[in-house]
Design a protein around this motif. Structure first.
Motif, PDB file in Angstrom:
ATOM      1  N   VAL A 137       0.827  -1.227   0.000  1.00 58.24           N
ATOM      2  CA  VAL A 137       0.000   0.000   0.000  1.00 58.24           C
ATOM      3  C   VAL A 137       0.851   1.264   0.000  1.00 58.24           C
ATOM      4  O   VAL A 137       0.578   2.203  -0.762  1.00 58.24           O
ATOM      5  CB  VAL A 137      -0.995  -0.018   1.183  1.00 58.24           C
ATOM      6  CG1 VAL A 137      -1.642   1.354   1.365  1.00 58.24           C
ATOM      7  CG2 VAL A 137      -2.077  -1.068   0.950  1.00 58.24           C
ATOM      8  N   PRO A 138       1.914   1.344   0.818  1.00 57.48           N
ATOM      9  CA  PRO A 138       2.712   2.583   0.817  1.00 57.48           C
ATOM     10  C   PRO A 138       3.429   2.873  -0.502  1.00 57.48           C
ATOM     11  O   PRO A 138       3.887   4.002  -0.711  1.00 57.48           O
ATOM     12  CB  PRO A 138       3.731   2.345   1.944  1.00 57.48           C
ATOM     13  CG  PRO A 138       3.105   1.312   2.819  1.00 57.48           C
ATOM     14  CD  PRO A 138       2.350   0.418   1.880  1.00 57.48           C
ATOM     15  N   LEU A 139       3.520   1.881  -1.379  1.00 62.17           N
ATOM     16  CA  LEU A 139       4.208   2.063  -2.655  1.00 62.17           C
ATOM     17  C   LEU A 139       3.252   2.407  -3.795  1.00 62.17           C
ATOM     18  O   LEU A 139       3.697   2.683  -4.908  1.00 62.17           O
ATOM     19  CB  LEU A 139       4.965   0.777  -3.026  1.00 62.17           C
ATOM     20  CG  LEU A 139       5.971   0.260  -1.989  1.00 62.17           C
ATOM     21  CD1 LEU A 139       6.565  -1.068  -2.458  1.00 62.17           C
ATOM     22  CD2 LEU A 139       7.067   1.279  -1.731  1.00 62.17           C
ATOM     23  N   SER A 140       1.953   2.388  -3.531  1.00 66.49           N
ATOM     24  CA  SER A 140       0.976   2.499  -4.605  1.00 66.49           C
ATOM     25  C   SER A 140       0.697   3.937  -5.013  1.00 66.49           C
ATOM     26  O   SER A 140       0.437   4.798  -4.175  1.00 66.49           O
ATOM     27  CB  SER A 140      -0.333   1.813  -4.203  1.00 66.49           C
ATOM     28  OG  SER A 140      -0.888   2.415  -3.057  1.00 66.49           O
ATOM     29  N   THR A 141       0.763   4.179  -6.312  1.00 66.05           N
ATOM     30  CA  THR A 141       0.273   5.440  -6.861  1.00 66.05           C
ATOM     31  C   THR A 141      -1.247   5.415  -6.874  1.00 66.05           C
ATOM     32  O   THR A 141      -1.911   6.374  -6.480  1.00 66.05           O
ATOM     33  CB  THR A 141       0.799   5.648  -8.288  1.00 66.05           C
ATOM     34  OG1 THR A 141       2.225   5.533  -8.286  1.00 66.05           O
ATOM     35  CG2 THR A 141       0.377   7.009  -8.838  1.00 66.05           C
ATOM     36  N   VAL A 142      -1.808   4.295  -7.340  1.00 64.08           N
ATOM     37  CA  VAL A 142      -3.258   4.077  -7.309  1.00 64.08           C
ATOM     38  C   VAL A 142      -3.512   2.668  -6.791  1.00 64.08           C
ATOM     39  O   VAL A 142      -2.958   1.700  -7.316  1.00 64.08           O
ATOM     40  CB  VAL A 142      -3.899   4.232  -8.707  1.00 64.08           C
ATOM     41  CG1 VAL A 142      -5.426   4.117  -8.603  1.00 64.08           C
ATOM     42  CG2 VAL A 142      -3.511   5.554  -9.353  1.00 64.08           C
ATOM     43  N   LEU A 143      -4.349   2.563  -5.785  1.00 66.09           N
ATOM     44  CA  LEU A 143      -4.793   1.290  -5.232  1.00 66.09           C
ATOM     45  C   LEU A 143      -6.236   1.078  -5.679  1.00 66.09           C
ATOM     46  O   LEU A 143      -7.059   1.999  -5.558  1.00 66.09           O
ATOM     47  CB  LEU A 143      -4.702   1.326  -3.710  1.00 66.09           C
ATOM     48  CG  LEU A 143      -5.020   0.062  -2.924  1.00 66.09           C
ATOM     49  CD1 LEU A 143      -3.946  -0.995  -3.138  1.00 66.09           C
ATOM     50  CD2 LEU A 143      -5.140   0.384  -1.429  1.00 66.09           C
ATOM     51  N   THR A 144      -6.569  -0.121  -6.201  1.00 60.31           N
ATOM     52  CA  THR A 144      -7.879  -0.306  -6.831  1.00 60.31           C
ATOM     53  C   THR A 144      -8.687  -1.442  -6.188  1.00 60.31           C
ATOM     54  O   THR A 144      -9.040  -2.423  -6.856  1.00 60.31           O
ATOM     55  CB  THR A 144      -7.725  -0.589  -8.336  1.00 60.31           C
ATOM     56  OG1 THR A 144      -7.040  -1.841  -8.517  1.00 60.31           O
ATOM     57  CG2 THR A 144      -6.963   0.524  -9.041  1.00 60.31           C
ATOM     58  N   PRO A 145      -9.047  -1.358  -4.912  1.00 61.14           N
ATOM     59  CA  PRO A 145      -9.827  -2.429  -4.295  1.00 61.14           C
ATOM     60  C   PRO A 145     -11.291  -2.398  -4.719  1.00 61.14           C
ATOM     61  O   PRO A 145     -11.878  -1.326  -4.899  1.00 61.14           O
ATOM     62  CB  PRO A 145      -9.705  -2.119  -2.795  1.00 61.14           C
ATOM     63  CG  PRO A 145      -9.555  -0.629  -2.746  1.00 61.14           C
ATOM     64  CD  PRO A 145      -8.737  -0.279  -3.959  1.00 61.14           C
ATOM     65  N   ASN A 146     -11.882  -3.589  -4.878  1.00 62.42           N
ATOM     66  CA  ASN A 146     -13.332  -3.638  -5.011  1.00 62.42           C
ATOM     67  C   ASN A 146     -13.928  -3.737  -3.611  1.00 62.42           C
ATOM     68  O   ASN A 146     -13.203  -3.713  -2.602  1.00 62.42           O
ATOM     69  CB  ASN A 146     -13.767  -4.791  -5.927  1.00 62.42           C
ATOM     70  CG  ASN A 146     -13.367  -6.161  -5.399  1.00 62.42           C
ATOM     71  OD1 ASN A 146     -13.291  -6.392  -4.192  1.00 62.42           O
ATOM     72  ND2 ASN A 146     -13.095  -7.086  -6.303  1.00 62.42           N
ATOM     73  N   LEU A 147     -15.231  -3.857  -3.515  1.00 59.43           N
ATOM     74  CA  LEU A 147     -15.885  -3.825  -2.204  1.00 59.43           C
ATOM     75  C   LEU A 147     -15.614  -5.080  -1.393  1.00 59.43           C
ATOM     76  O   LEU A 147     -15.766  -5.075  -0.167  1.00 59.43           O
ATOM     77  CB  LEU A 147     -17.382  -3.595  -2.376  1.00 59.43           C
ATOM     78  CG  LEU A 147     -17.756  -2.242  -2.992  1.00 59.43           C
ATOM     79  CD1 LEU A 147     -19.269  -2.120  -3.137  1.00 59.43           C
ATOM     80  CD2 LEU A 147     -17.210  -1.094  -2.150  1.00 59.43           C
TER      81      LEU A 147
END
Length: 279
Positions: A137-147
């Motif tokens: 997570v700390p490396l992510s430019t965009v994190l794309t979780p679904n629900l």
């Protein structure tokens, strides 16, 4: 008069598992990258036996093979963006995180925290989700979780819409630059994805297609976002362009085998071919 060498398209690397049925994983990533104007490259983390009915088996690749693939591509060809998908175990998460830290700081990283397949098959063990929260997570430019993924990756139990906002804020506080909460699992006639940034909240909506053939949706969206980031789009513009592409791909999804078919990565090309033939 001689022309110069052909222009090199932006380079995007996917680090993910293989889907033998061709609908999700590495296969979906590379199709989406081609459709969105970039050169796709791959690092396989796992091999699955998978079809329209589900996942019949999954085998993680040895760490030295994953690292060798990554170094082979990055050290020679280079990358303009990276997308990660299936990272099934905590050791694999930590390895990929270490590799991502060797990239130049201006290379955007799109993280799709894949935990469950479209058919409900678990693709991530419990320790791996905690490792994703701490290491990736700390490396992510965009994190794309679904629900399904949002609560576990944020460590928040989702009961209300406010809980989704809280989970996104926790992920931003954990180091993610942007969090795209995907609304594909919601009910209703409209699919709404919500992009959260520091001081920014933007919704991206599209009519929900009446089509059950949606295998590969998450992989395709994340790869499309990475493609547009590699092409120089800012994050909200990249998400908007990717949302338009995936909405068309879902609407054009087709039956394949006896279960859930894939989205159509080539929907734009098929539309152009039909128009060109006068159909």
């Amino acid at each position: 008069m001689t022309s110069g060498p052909p222009a090199v398209p932006p380079r995007v690397l996917t680090v993910a598992g293989s889907d033998s049925g061709g609908g999700a994983g590495i296969q979906a990533d590379l199709k989406a990258m081609l459709a969105n104007g970039v050169h796709g490259m791959s690092v396989l983390t796992a091999i699955t036996a998978q079809n329209s009915l589900g996942v019949q088996g999954a085998w993680e690749l040895p760490a030295e093979q994953v690292e060798a693939q990554f170094r082979s591509v990055v050290d020679d060809i280079g990358v303009d963006a990276v997308k990660t998908g299936m990272l099934a175990s905590a050791p694999m998460v930590r390895l990929v995180a270490a590799l991502l830290r060797t990239l130049p700081p201006d290379v955007p990283v799109v993280i799709d925290p894949v935990s469950v397949s479209k058919h409900g098959d678990t693709l991530l063990d419990a320790d791996a989700m905690a490792a994703i929260r701490a290491e990736i997570v700390p490396l992510s430019t965009v994190l794309t979780p679904n629900l399904t993924e949002l609560g576990p990756v944020a460590g928040v139990e989702l009961r209300t819409l406010d809980d989704r906002e809280l989970a996104a804020k926790k992920l931003l506080a954990a180091g993610a630059s942007w969090v795209l909460v995907k609304g594909g699992h919601d009910a209703g006639d409209t699919s709404v994805d919500v992009l959260h940034g520091h001081g920014v909240r933007e919704e991206f909506s599209a009519p929900r297609a009446d089509n059950r053939h949606t295998h590969g949706t998450g992989c395709t969206l994340a790869s499309s976002i990475a493609s547009y980031l590699a092409r120089g789009y800012d994050v909200p513009s990249a998400v908007g362009a990717a949302k338009e592409y995936i909405s068309g791909a879902v609407a054009a999804g087709f039956p394949l085998g006896g279960g859930i078919g894939p989205v159509d990565h080539a929907w734009r090309f098929r539309g152009s071919a039909q128009r060109g033939s006068g159909q």
